[in-house]
Enzyme design. Structure first.
Site, PDB file in Angstrom:
ATOM      1  N   HIS A 194       0.829  -1.201   0.000  1.00 43.52           N
ATOM      2  CA  HIS A 194       0.000   0.000   0.000  1.00 43.52           C
ATOM      3  C   HIS A 194       0.867   1.257   0.000  1.00 43.52           C
ATOM      4  O   HIS A 194       0.542   2.257  -0.655  1.00 43.52           O
ATOM      5  CB  HIS A 194      -0.899   0.010   1.236  1.00 43.52           C
ATOM      6  CG  HIS A 194      -1.970  -1.024   1.209  1.00 43.52           C
ATOM      7  ND1 HIS A 194      -2.413  -1.665   2.332  1.00 43.52           N
ATOM      8  CD2 HIS A 194      -2.683  -1.547   0.188  1.00 43.52           C
ATOM      9  CE1 HIS A 194      -3.362  -2.529   2.012  1.00 43.52           C
ATOM     10  NE2 HIS A 194      -3.537  -2.477   0.717  1.00 43.52           N
ATOM     11  N   CYS A 508      -3.565  -2.832 -21.895  1.00 41.26           N
ATOM     12  CA  CYS A 508      -3.583  -2.288 -20.531  1.00 41.26           C
ATOM     13  C   CYS A 508      -2.333  -2.606 -19.720  1.00 41.26           C
ATOM     14  O   CYS A 508      -2.239  -2.177 -18.572  1.00 41.26           O
ATOM     15  CB  CYS A 508      -4.798  -2.821 -19.768  1.00 41.26           C
ATOM     16  SG  CYS A 508      -6.377  -2.432 -20.534  1.00 41.26           S
TER      17      CYS A 508
END
Length: 578
Positions: A194, A508
């Site tokens: 994170h 992508c």
């Protein structure tokens, strides 16, 4: 004397500053046993430190503002829950009462025990969650020793420093950046953590896995870090600093030049439109995509909603997140990918799956969605409910058979009927796409394409599965190569099938935002690319100098190449193309 430390780049950019070391091992740990008469007082010291740590977290949460506030608040809440966990607190009390440990020693024992559990886990994401324990214990230790470590507690107020630590909490990144911390060197961590995700959104350079950093650096050492290469230069020379200053000037000039491209079309010199979409998972990514003029969101990863908690988010919570995403893009198309988790990460999201020896090839992506239809129906309902706020497309990962597409489409239609019956306003029709990342799907695409409204190519996994190379295994770095002739031929086949069927196709993967591949992708016929929003202007700047017709003439030579050296020779010719 100048020397260099190695690590792994987790967030791009460079920074020059003074090292400021912060590590749990630096806290004074009193290992002498307590006397019985001291136990009550030591329990009170611990409880005061726990209360102080909780107060600090509440203060941090109250100060949050801006696009990252929601995400950072969730990390702070997770740490607050640990501090309030009765098992955690009672375990510390027992160590003091029964083991006669000082509070600092009890915290260290608790930390070592919990960290060992996380380090034993195979999954990189789950291992990264040990950071939460480190951060919570470190905060309480700091509260215990505050009187004797005032300077350490002033870290966030120092300007021009680079934090060197075992880990850094996501909740700390924003206040540290606001107070002038320029970058981060961590002895552990990964680009999946994170903290790394938020560092990239904040454009703070970060180097992880620099194992020798804490033992080879001292407070105040002048250091130069490179978040691209993962290198850390200690006591840089005048030549190193001159190189850094040159880089700064180039970045400033690039930023100024590229800022003028925000409202400009992405179009080659011969008039071909190349649509640049953004990959996103955070609110900050969506804001940056709008600012930099993205054509839309080409890939919204929904996993972040699941992985920041230990239970499955409900329909209403998902709906609110997707609605904010669609509204944030102001009418531009948004492609939402359904859940792409496997057994290695599902447990952390509150999804119970049997343990698997090889999760990358197991029950993940669409396979998980079909095994747990209620999970998929909840997500589909939330996505469909957002369709009245703007154009939304549904993208399904890990497709390998046409039957999976048919089943998902039936589920969409059933969910749509239920929603309309319940009085919800939703769009009349929905676009369904498949993420082509499994070689079987690429080969079988001619039989699938009529059941699809669009296609997205996931090159990160397509390269991995085509070459049988684990892209997270550093020992195989030289084998993981998007320029392998087999990969290029698969890409060419996918693009050709979509062109014949008149279906839009978007790439992508990471190579979409890497300007070293831009010419090649355009030469192969791609016109839609989706990338991290920070890379949009860099790619647009290059595209607007290229001649698509001239590049397309080199496509046959690319596909005739029999080895990677041959591919690179053609790429060299592409560099010289107008």
């Amino acid at each position: 004397m100048r020397h260099q430390l190695e690590g792994s780049g987790a967030s791009r950019g460079m920074a020059l500053g003074r090292a400021r070391l912060e590590q749990p091992s630096r806290f004074l740990v009193d290992e002498t046993p307590l006397e019985q008469s001291e136990v009550a007082g030591e329990l009170q010291r611990l409880d005061n430190a726990l209360a102080s740590a909780r107060h600090e977290l509440r203060g941090l949460r109250d100060k949050l503002a801006g696009p990252l506030a929601r995400e950072v608040a969730e990390f702070i809440d997770a740490h607050s829950l640990i501090l309030q966990d009765p098992e955690f607190v009672n375990g510390l009390h027992e160590l003091i009462e029964t083991g006669r440990y000082h509070a600092s020693a009890a915290l260290k024992l608790q930390r070592d025990s919990l960290v060992a559990v996380f380090e034993a886990m195979d999954d990189p994401y789950l291992r990264s969650r040990r950071e939460d324990i480190e951060h919570v214990i470190g905060r309480v230790q700091g509260a215990l020793s505050r009187e004797s470590s005032v300077e350490e507690r002033k870290l966030a107020s120092r300007v021009g420093e680079i934090l060197v630590s075992d880990t850094v909490a996501p909740a700390e990144l924003v206040p540290l950046a606001e107070h002038g911390v320029l970058g981060f060197i961590l002895t552990s961590g990964s680009a999946l953590s994170h903290s790394a995700i938020l560092a990239r959104s904040l454009r703070l350079p970060m180097v992880v896995n620099s194992h020798a950093a804490l033992s080879h650096l001292q407070d105040g050492d002048l250091i130069l870090i490179d978040g691209d290469s993962g290198k850390v230069i200690v006591h840089p020379t005048a030549q190193d600093i001159a190189g850094y200053r040159h880089w700064q000037r180039e970045v400033a000039q690039q930023d100024e030049r590229r800022a003028r491209l925000r409202g400009v079309e992405t179009r080659t010199v011969d008039g071909a439109e190349i649509r640049l979409f953004a990959n996103a998972e955070l609110a900050a990514d969506v804001a940056q995509a709008r600012t930099n003029g993205a054509a839309g969101i080409g890939l919204y990863r929904t996993e972040f909603l699941y992985l920041q908690r230990n239970q499955v988010p409900g329909e209403e919570e998902q709906f609110q997140a997707y609605r904010d995403l669609v509204l944030g893009m102001g009418g531009l198309p948004v492609t939402i990918r359904t859940l792409d988790l496997g057994a290695d990460k599902a447990d952390s999201a509150g999804i119970v799956l049997d343990e698997e020896p090889n999760p990358a090839l197991g029950v993940r992506g669409v396979r998980l969605s079909l095994r747990k239809p209620q999970l998929m129906q909840t997500q589909l309902r939330a996505i469909l409910r957002t369709s009245c706020y703007g154009p939304v497309r549904i993208l399904v990962p890990m497709i390998s058979a046409v039957e999976e597409i048919s089943t998902i489409r039936r589920m969409i239609l059933e969910c749509a009927r239920e929603l309309r019956t319940q009085g919800y306003e939703i769009a009349d029709s929905f676009e369904l796409g498949a993420m082509i990342e499994v070689p079987a799907a690429a080969i079988a695409l001619p039989s699938m394409i009529r059941k699809l409204d669009f296609v997205a190519i996931g090159t990160n996994d397509l390269v991995q599965y085509t070459l049988a190379v684990d892209r997270n295994n550093s020992e195989l770095d030289t084998l993981y190569d998007p320029l392998h002739p087999a990969v290029l031929r698969l890409l060419s086949q996918i693009i050709a099938v979509c062109a014949r069927a008149n279906r839009p196709v978007t790439l992508c993967g990471e190579i979409a935002g890497d300007t070293r591949f831009t010419r090649l992708l355009i030469a192969m016929g791609l016109t839609d690319l989706s990338m991290h929003p920070a890379l949009l202007l860099e790619v647009r700047e290059l595209v607007n100098t290229l001649d698509r017709s001239a590049l397309r003439k080199h496509a046959p030579a690319l596909l005739r190449a029999t080895d990677r050296a041959g591919v690179r020779r053609v790429l060299a010719r592409l560099e010289d193309a107008p």
